[in-house]
Design a protein around this motif. Structure first.
Motif, PDB file in Angstrom:
ATOM      1  N   LEU A 282      -3.497   7.385  -0.421  1.00 32.07           N
ATOM      2  CA  LEU A 282      -2.831   8.755  -1.124  1.00 32.07           C
ATOM      3  C   LEU A 282      -1.424   8.527  -1.373  1.00 32.07           C
ATOM      4  CD1 LEU A 282      -4.695  11.737   0.802  1.00 32.07           C
ATOM      5  CD2 LEU A 282      -5.034  10.570  -1.778  1.00 32.07           C
ATOM      6  N   LEU A 283      -0.670   7.472  -1.107  1.00 31.13           N
ATOM      7  CA  LEU A 283       0.388   7.383  -1.464  1.00 31.13           C
ATOM      8  C   LEU A 283       0.837   7.147  -3.013  1.00 31.13           C
ATOM      9  CD1 LEU A 283       2.180   5.088   1.289  1.00 31.13           C
ATOM     10  CD2 LEU A 283       2.346   7.478   1.110  1.00 31.13           C
ATOM     11  N   PRO A 284       1.682   7.690  -3.604  1.00 35.80           N
ATOM     12  CA  PRO A 284       1.896   7.478  -5.218  1.00 35.80           C
ATOM     13  C   PRO A 284       2.395   6.320  -5.612  1.00 35.80           C
ATOM     14  CG  PRO A 284       3.713   8.815  -4.093  1.00 35.80           C
ATOM     15  CD  PRO A 284       2.718   8.672  -3.115  1.00 35.80           C
ATOM     16  N   LEU A 285       1.567   5.355  -5.427  1.00 33.90           N
ATOM     17  CA  LEU A 285       1.908   4.002  -5.597  1.00 33.90           C
ATOM     18  C   LEU A 285       0.875   3.171  -6.580  1.00 33.90           C
ATOM     19  CD1 LEU A 285       3.155   2.492  -2.106  1.00 33.90           C
ATOM     20  CD2 LEU A 285       4.671   3.414  -4.147  1.00 33.90           C
ATOM     21  N   PRO A 286       1.218   2.664  -7.513  1.00 35.04           N
ATOM     22  CA  PRO A 286       0.508   1.687  -8.460  1.00 35.04           C
ATOM     23  C   PRO A 286      -0.642   1.022  -7.710  1.00 35.04           C
ATOM     24  CG  PRO A 286       2.788   1.732  -9.235  1.00 35.04           C
ATOM     25  CD  PRO A 286       2.904   2.179  -7.849  1.00 35.04           C
ATOM     26  N   ALA A 287      -1.839   1.183  -8.276  1.00 37.35           N
ATOM     27  CA  ALA A 287      -2.994   0.500  -7.615  1.00 37.35           C
ATOM     28  C   ALA A 287      -3.590   1.038  -6.514  1.00 37.35           C
ATOM     29  CB  ALA A 287      -2.290  -1.106  -7.261  1.00 37.35           C
TER      30      ALA A 287
ATOM     31  N   LYS B  38      -0.698   0.538 -21.086  1.00 29.35           N
ATOM     32  CA  LYS B  38       0.544   0.868 -20.197  1.00 29.35           C
ATOM     33  C   LYS B  38       0.142   1.157 -18.789  1.00 29.35           C
ATOM     34  CE  LYS B  38       3.306   2.498 -24.065  1.00 29.35           C
ATOM     35  NZ  LYS B  38       4.233   3.671 -24.789  1.00 29.35           N
ATOM     36  N   GLU B  39      -0.792   1.901 -18.628  1.00 31.00           N
ATOM     37  CA  GLU B  39      -1.173   2.176 -17.173  1.00 31.00           C
ATOM     38  C   GLU B  39      -1.662   0.994 -16.319  1.00 31.00           C
ATOM     39  OE1 GLU B  39      -4.204   4.931 -14.684  1.00 31.00           O
ATOM     40  OE2 GLU B  39      -3.892   5.463 -17.101  1.00 31.00           O
ATOM     41  N   GLY B  40      -2.429   0.106 -17.441  1.00 32.22           N
ATOM     42  CA  GLY B  40      -2.921  -0.934 -16.637  1.00 32.22           C
ATOM     43  C   GLY B  40      -1.870  -1.895 -16.201  1.00 32.22           C
ATOM     44  N   ILE B  41      -0.788  -1.983 -16.975  1.00 35.04           N
ATOM     45  CA  ILE B  41       0.361  -2.995 -16.591  1.00 35.04           C
ATOM     46  C   ILE B  41       0.926  -2.320 -15.444  1.00 35.04           C
ATOM     47  CG2 ILE B  41       2.644  -3.687 -17.536  1.00 35.04           C
ATOM     48  CD1 ILE B  41       1.755  -3.694 -20.411  1.00 35.04           C
ATOM     49  N   VAL B  42       1.198  -1.062 -15.298  1.00 30.81           N
ATOM     50  CA  VAL B  42       1.869  -0.559 -14.230  1.00 30.81           C
ATOM     51  C   VAL B  42       0.951  -0.851 -12.938  1.00 30.81           C
ATOM     52  CG1 VAL B  42       2.326   1.611 -13.037  1.00 30.81           C
ATOM     53  CG2 VAL B  42       3.016   1.417 -15.471  1.00 30.81           C
ATOM     54  N   HIS B  43      -0.265  -0.675 -12.842  1.00 34.52           N
ATOM     55  CA  HIS B  43      -1.264  -0.876 -11.704  1.00 34.52           C
ATOM     56  C   HIS B  43      -1.025  -2.244 -11.408  1.00 34.52           C
ATOM     57  CE1 HIS B  43      -2.627   3.040 -11.209  1.00 34.52           C
ATOM     58  NE2 HIS B  43      -3.247   3.336 -12.423  1.00 34.52           N
ATOM     59  N   PHE B  44      -0.977  -3.252 -12.428  1.00 35.65           N
ATOM     60  CA  PHE B  44      -1.004  -4.579 -11.985  1.00 35.65           C
ATOM     61  C   PHE B  44       0.434  -5.070 -11.343  1.00 35.65           C
ATOM     62  CE2 PHE B  44       0.134  -9.050 -13.293  1.00 35.65           C
ATOM     63  CZ  PHE B  44      -0.842  -9.917 -12.807  1.00 35.65           C
ATOM     64  N   VAL B  45       1.330  -4.544 -11.871  1.00 41.34           N
ATOM     65  CA  VAL B  45       2.583  -4.787 -11.324  1.00 41.34           C
ATOM     66  C   VAL B  45       2.720  -4.078 -10.007  1.00 41.34           C
ATOM     67  CG1 VAL B  45       5.052  -4.434 -11.315  1.00 41.34           C
ATOM     68  CG2 VAL B  45       3.810  -5.038 -13.370  1.00 41.34           C
ATOM     69  N   GLY B  46       2.167  -2.867  -9.692  1.00 39.27           N
ATOM     70  CA  GLY B  46       2.178  -2.341  -8.346  1.00 39.27           C
ATOM     71  C   GLY B  46       1.229  -3.197  -7.494  1.00 39.27           C
ATOM     72  N   PHE B  47       0.178  -3.587  -7.870  1.00 41.84           N
ATOM     73  CA  PHE B  47      -0.647  -4.389  -7.109  1.00 41.84           C
ATOM     74  C   PHE B  47      -0.048  -5.724  -6.567  1.00 41.84           C
ATOM     75  CE2 PHE B  47      -4.160  -7.573  -6.524  1.00 41.84           C
ATOM     76  CZ  PHE B  47      -4.847  -6.855  -5.521  1.00 41.84           C
ATOM     77  N   ALA B  48       0.792  -6.326  -7.670  1.00 44.35           N
ATOM     78  CA  ALA B  48       1.362  -7.795  -7.160  1.00 44.35           C
ATOM     79  C   ALA B  48       2.306  -7.341  -6.089  1.00 44.35           C
ATOM     80  CB  ALA B  48       2.112  -8.264  -8.417  1.00 44.35           C
TER      81      ALA B  48
ATOM     82  N   GLN C 295     -12.867  16.514 -12.387  1.00 44.38           N
ATOM     83  CA  GLN C 295     -13.826  15.580 -11.907  1.00 44.38           C
ATOM     84  C   GLN C 295     -13.185  14.220 -11.571  1.00 44.38           C
ATOM     85  OE1 GLN C 295     -16.220  16.052 -15.822  1.00 44.38           O
ATOM     86  NE2 GLN C 295     -17.762  17.078 -14.225  1.00 44.38           N
ATOM     87  N   ARG C 296     -12.341  13.817 -12.598  1.00 44.70           N
ATOM     88  CA  ARG C 296     -11.619  12.499 -12.276  1.00 44.70           C
ATOM     89  C   ARG C 296     -10.720  12.448 -10.893  1.00 44.70           C
ATOM     90  NH1 ARG C 296      -8.200  11.215 -17.282  1.00 44.70           N
ATOM     91  NH2 ARG C 296      -8.975  13.452 -17.864  1.00 44.70           N
ATOM     92  N   ALA C 297     -10.238  13.619 -10.631  1.00 45.21           N
ATOM     93  CA  ALA C 297      -9.362  13.681  -9.443  1.00 45.21           C
ATOM     94  C   ALA C 297     -10.137  13.808  -8.006  1.00 45.21           C
ATOM     95  CB  ALA C 297      -8.580  14.877  -9.579  1.00 45.21           C
ATOM     96  N   ILE C 298     -11.253  14.496  -8.412  1.00 46.02           N
ATOM     97  CA  ILE C 298     -12.109  14.521  -7.117  1.00 46.02           C
ATOM     98  C   ILE C 298     -12.719  13.216  -6.843  1.00 46.02           C
ATOM     99  CG2 ILE C 298     -14.237  15.369  -6.271  1.00 46.02           C
ATOM    100  CD1 ILE C 298     -13.523  18.010  -7.723  1.00 46.02           C
TER     101      ILE C 298
ATOM    102  N   GLY D 155      -3.591   7.191  -4.845  1.00 46.32           N
ATOM    103  CA  GLY D 155      -2.475   8.051  -5.017  1.00 46.32           C
ATOM    104  C   GLY D 155      -1.910   7.765  -6.329  1.00 46.32           C
ATOM    105  N   GLY D 156      -1.814   6.436  -6.677  1.00 47.68           N
ATOM    106  CA  GLY D 156      -1.064   5.968  -8.019  1.00 47.68           C
ATOM    107  C   GLY D 156      -2.117   6.621  -8.998  1.00 47.68           C
ATOM    108  N   ARG D 157      -3.326   6.570  -9.127  1.00 42.72           N
ATOM    109  CA  ARG D 157      -4.285   7.028  -9.841  1.00 42.72           C
ATOM    110  C   ARG D 157      -4.302   8.469 -10.090  1.00 42.72           C
ATOM    111  NH1 ARG D 157      -9.614   4.094  -8.115  1.00 42.72           N
ATOM    112  NH2 ARG D 157     -10.393   4.625 -10.244  1.00 42.72           N
ATOM    113  N   LEU D 158      -4.115   9.142  -8.927  1.00 39.74           N
ATOM    114  CA  LEU D 158      -3.874  10.538  -9.249  1.00 39.74           C
ATOM    115  C   LEU D 158      -2.540  10.990  -9.932  1.00 39.74           C
ATOM    116  CD1 LEU D 158      -5.224  11.409  -5.564  1.00 39.74           C
ATOM    117  CD2 LEU D 158      -6.346  12.114  -7.598  1.00 39.74           C
TER     118      LEU D 158
END
Length: 418
Positions: free
Chosen positions: A361-366, A389-399, A166-169, A369-372
């Motif tokens: 869909l690229l496997p990059l944070p934020a 930890k996931e939040g930190i990765v997404h924050f750094v990726g967004f920056a 459900q989350r992936a969809i 694709g990163g969330r998938l």
């Protein structure tokens, strides 16, 4: 002005469809969607329907769907807090007044002892008589803070409570909707423009080509060139392209009458500095609903393959960052497409929609694709990643993405204005 209007309409549509995909499938999974936003920054417009606030924000650089459980709750009530309670007809708490309790004289004021608004849906506290009481809470109860209502999010309404599928969809639905939008745009394009017919027939003649100078007309069937019979449009164009500045003898069938004309294709330089022959004719077209549907899907797939191949060339070093375009470059290219007419603009919008879907869909944070990717890791580990930890990765990726955007934008400025 035409460029600005075009970019607003196209980007607004692309972002709206992308976020609508997230919203539809998140709601189908039972996730509480607090906000559906187009743009970032201060709100320009907001409208609440059912559980979701629909907003348009100042900076048109994207959008988002704020799902319960993805971020820490903005309102936190701890033991010792004094709150007001409003009740429904069945005696359960429906309003939790955080401040300005004087504006809610009917609210029952208590001092919180225990509170669980995720699983047990209960509040325990002392009333004005120092009597400890326990209250059941409605699953759709509201916080009221500064007279603004925010619905509580029981655990079964949060993103993290749903199954991996459900989350992936819900996440994949955004990019998928961009691919679907591209297919619909291209279907519409085919219905308006018509589909190319692979026959050596003159579909139309332009004003500045060699074909019009010798009298070729729409509907002429090119039987042969220099005595060589032709069967397809590709046969016709390949002979012309190989013969710049060379006289060719065309055998024409016009309404059953055969005649011959000599044509010298002009020499024109293509994008790869290759010189090709050109006589100024377009292929014939036909209008077919089924064909338009097939064209929409096949052309979308071709765009997907082309963009993925380009990304591969970027990774292997065949492309550099100088080949990328950011907002400035896209604005410039959109202006060029708008000047060439609605049909070219439709094709450009389809390309942008496919590009948005693939990039997300690229496997990059934020990015989606990163969330998938994190959902995939959870499936492999059998337990979720630590949210902090996931939040930190997404924050750094967004920056880092913002930094890349600045670099690409600077390249665009140098390319188009300096």
């Amino acid at each position: 002005m035409n460029t600005f209007i075009s970019i607003v309409i196209i980007f607004g549509l692309l972002v709206f469809i992308h976020e609508l995909g997230h919203l539809i499938f998140a709601k189908r999974a039972g996730i509480l969607c607090r906000e559906f936003a187009i743009g970032f920054g201060p709100k320009l417009f907001s409208y609440k329907k059912d559980e979701t606030v629909y907003t348009i924000r100042l900076l048109p650089l994207g959008g988002f769907v704020r799902m319960a459980g993805e971020d820490p709750e903005m309102i936190e009530i701890k033991p010792g807090f004094q709150i007001g309670l409003g009740f429904s007809r069945n005696g359960k708490v429906k309003d939790i007044v955080i401040n300005n309790k004087s504006k809610h004289p009917d609210a029952k004021v208590i001092t919180v002892e225990k509170i669980d608004l995720e699983r047990k849906l209960m509040i325990q506290g002392y009333d004005e008589n120092d009597e400890l009481q326990t209250f059941d809470v409605e699953p759709k109860a509201d916080y009221i803070f500064d007279e603004q209502r925010t619905q509580i999010a029981p655990y079964n309404r949060q993103f993290g409570s749903k199954t991996l599928a459900q989350r992936a969809i819900a996440i994949f639905a955004g990019p998928f909707m961009n691919f679907a939008l591209a297919a619909v745009i291209l279907m519409s394009f085919a219905l308006i423009q018509g589909l190319p017919v692979d026959k050596p027939i003159v579909g139309d003649v332009i004003e500045d080509g060699a074909a019009i100078e010798v009298g070729l007309q729409k509907g002429d069937y090119v039987v042969a060139i220099d005595g060589k019979p032709l069967e397809t449009w590709g046969d016709l164009t390949s002979v012309i392209q190989r013969s710049p500045n060379k006289e060719l003898l065309f055998k024409i069938n016009r309404d059953g009458q055969l005649f011959e004309v000599a044509i010298v294709p002009d020499a024109r330089t293509g994008p790869n500095e290759q010189v090709d022959g050109f006589i100024g004719i377009y292929p014939p077209t036909e209008f077919a609903v089924v064909g338009a549907i097939v064209f929409g899907f096949t052309q979308t797939w071709e765009y997907i393959v082309l963009i993925i191949e380009s990304l591969g060339m970027l990774i292997t070093g065949q492309f550099t960052l100088d080949h990328l375009s950011g907002p400035v470059g896209i604005y410039n290219y959109t202006g060029q497409a708008a000047e060439m007419g609605i049909l070219v603009l439709m094709q450009w919008a389809a390309i942008l929609s496919v590009n948005l879907g693939i990039i997300n869909l690229l496997p990059l944070p934020a990015l989606d694709g990163g969330r998938l990717m994190f959902i995939g890791l959870e499936a492999l580990r059998g337990k979720p990643i630590d949210p902090q930890k996931e939040g930190i990765v997404h924050f750094v990726g967004f920056a880092l993405l913002m930094l890349l955007m600045l670099v690409v934008t600077w390249n665009d400025i140098n390319k188009f204005f300096l």
